[in-house]
Design a protein around this motif. Structure first.
Motif, short mmCIF file in Angstrom:
data_model
loop_
_atom_site.label_atom_id
_atom_site.label_comp_id
_atom_site.label_asym_id
_atom_site.label_seq_id
_atom_site.Cartn_x
_atom_site.Cartn_y
_atom_site.Cartn_z
N HIS A 147 102.90 -32.58 74.65
CA HIS A 147 104.12 -33.37 74.95
C HIS A 147 104.37 -33.17 76.45
O HIS A 147 105.29 -32.46 76.87
N ILE A 148 103.56 -33.81 77.25
CA ILE A 148 103.39 -33.40 78.64
C ILE A 148 104.69 -33.39 79.44
O ILE A 148 104.93 -32.49 80.23
N ARG A 149 105.57 -34.37 79.23
CA ARG A 149 106.79 -34.42 80.05
C ARG A 149 107.95 -33.62 79.43
O ARG A 149 109.03 -33.56 80.02
N CYS A 178 108.30 -45.01 76.22
CA CYS A 178 106.88 -44.79 75.96
C CYS A 178 106.66 -44.56 74.47
O CYS A 178 107.16 -43.58 73.92
N CYS A 212 103.46 -39.93 81.86
CA CYS A 212 102.40 -38.92 82.00
C CYS A 212 101.04 -39.63 81.89
O CYS A 212 100.97 -40.84 81.68
N ILE A 242 110.34 -45.15 81.80
CA ILE A 242 109.06 -45.65 82.31
C ILE A 242 109.28 -47.00 83.01
O ILE A 242 110.08 -47.82 82.56
N PHE A 287 104.45 -43.21 72.52
CA PHE A 287 103.30 -42.36 72.18
C PHE A 287 103.72 -41.10 71.44
O PHE A 287 103.43 -40.93 70.28
N ILE A 325 98.89 -39.67 79.56
CA ILE A 325 98.68 -40.34 78.26
C ILE A 325 99.40 -41.69 78.24
O ILE A 325 98.88 -42.70 77.79
N SER A 326 100.62 -41.67 78.78
CA SER A 326 101.43 -42.89 78.79
C SER A 326 100.76 -43.98 79.65
O SER A 326 100.69 -45.15 79.27
N CYS A 363 110.01 -40.80 76.06
CA CYS A 363 110.55 -40.89 77.43
C CYS A 363 111.02 -42.32 77.69
O CYS A 363 110.26 -43.28 77.49
#
Ligand code: SF4
Length: 423
Positions: free
Chosen positions: A150-152, A8, A34, A18, A10, A36-37, A15
């Protein structure tokens, strides 16, 4: 068609698990990413720009030719951005800056630039995100909010990730958050220490003093009771493997690089008692790469000036916001960034007074004011290349779709050739 193990492009987590589904040349589904991704991949074909000069659509060749004319005539050009493109494109941008005798600067100068300065002052005891996942039993998040930015990070690498020596995930870790407000990350922490704004330096030095056996005469430091600081020091000393993760709450508050050098010194001091490491929470997906490539090529991580034919380093002098606010550049090349949306007003508005060129797949505030817009293939979706994760691990971005436009690297290569023929 399904493409697995896509990275990803972003945020600095990069990550790499994906799964993207492609039907009829369009991304129709994204697994594991996530929110955003998902948005990034599913909307890859929205708001795309066309080659433009002075607001009129032109051919790609004409746009590149106009950009080369501007850059080769400029006396004090600026190249800025770099953090959302590949290392290969960053390398080309540095060569171009050297050829045209310009300034080159990345988004580091408005986020973690002080971190790099502090690395140069103190050094860095660091580790990979894999070690965080597999070993860390104490996580100290300082001035950052991964639950939203940085959600994940929390599930894949840190708070609840299950690792070799942390098989129960969240239950095997103590999480401490130091921040000026109760963020979403703070709400899930075991201990939240709410610090007064701009007190980071004092608190970090107080922690170092306590660690070295000193007794503080004050009752509190930066709004945190001394007993809480003593308790934190005991936890840090007695953990098996601790990691300090810090964000712009530390790098951009009063003290800046001195805050970070105090944090790095604290981590260094802790290694007399246990294993402790530090990782900056980097935002743009390849801002770590921008620092690395600029340092390899020039010796300096950002704020570099080539006007004398060799690289000179000048944070505060050759940083983009300062150059633009003082009106010291006469042309700008923006690569995969949107300074008009993010810079202070004075610096941002000067970009519309000078010929600004932008390389970007998508429309943004800077494409709206740019004299020349050059569309490029999105790195990590339509162009492959190398990117550095926030922990300094290089990963190979995949190309999952074709684009009608060349990559940043290819356009910058053409600009180099065109400028050389004009100089
Ligand atoms: S955490 Fe960052 S890199 Fe990972 S999927 Fe979300 S936006 Fe992408």
């Amino acid at each position: 068609m399904q493409v697995k193990d896509v990275i990803c492009p972003f945020c600095g987590c990069l990550c790499d698990d994906i799964e993207v589904t492609i039907e009829n040349g369009k991304i129709t589904d994204v697994a594991r990413g996530c929110a955003i991704s998902r948005e990034l991949f599913l909307n890859h074909d929205k708001d795309l720009v066309k080659p433009m000069v002075d607001g009129k659509e032109v051919s790609l060749e004409e746009a590149i030719e106009e950009a080369a004319t501007i850059l080769s005539r400029s006396q004090h050009p600026l190249i800025y951005g770099l953090s959302s493109t590949t290392c290969e494109a960053q390398r080309e941008a540095i060569e171009l800056a050297e050829i045209i005798g310009g300034n080159i600067d990345s988004t580091s100068s408005v986020c973690h630039g002080p971190t790099t300065l502090a690395f140069q002052m103190v050094g860095e005891v660091t580790c990979t995100l894999g070690e965080v996942k597999n070993r860390a039993d104490l996580l100290l998040f300082w001035g950052c909010n991964p639950a939203e930015a940085h959600i994940r990070h929390l599930t894949r690498y840190s708070a609840s990730a299950k690792g070799l020596f942390t098989p129960r995930g969240r239950r095997d870790r103590t999480i401490v958050v130091v921040d000026v407000r109760r963020t979403r990350t703070a709400r899930m922490a075991d201990i939240f220490l709410q610090i007064r704004p701009n007190s980071d330096y004092a608190c970090l030095q107080a922690l170092r003093a306590i660690l070295k056996g000193g007794k503080l005469s004050a009752d509190e430091v930066g709004g945190i009771p001394v007993e809480a600081l003593v308790d934190l020091v005991e936890r840090m000393k007695s953990c098996r493997y601790g990691v300090l993760l810090f964000g712009m709450g530390l790098t951009m508050s009063r003290g800046k690089h001195l805050n970070v050098s105090a944090a790095l010194s604290l981590v260094r001091d802790l290694n007399r008692f246990t294993k402790f490491a530090v990782i900056p929470m980097r935002g743009h997906f390849n801002v770590t790469g921008a620092d690395a490539i600029l340092t390899w090529e020039t010796g300096y991580p950002y704020a570099i000036n080539f006007s004398r034919g060799y690289p000179q380093y000048g944070p505060g002098e050759f940083t983009s916001v300062d150059l633009l606010a003082r009106k010291e550049v006469d042309a700008a090349l923006i690569i995969a960034s949107d300074p008009v949306a993010n810079f202070p007003r004075r610096a941002a508005s000067y970009l519309s007074e000078i010929p600004t060129i932008i390389l970007d797949p998508k429309r943004n505030k800077t494409t709206e004011i740019a004299k020349v817009v050059i569309p490029t293939a999105a790195a990590g979706i339509s162009a492959e290349g190398t990117a550095y994760r926030m922990d300094g691990v290089p990963l190979r971005l995949k190309k999952v779709l074709d684009s009608p436009y060349p990559s940043d690297e290819e356009v910058l290569g053409e600009l180099i050739n065109a400028c050389l023929s004009k100089l």
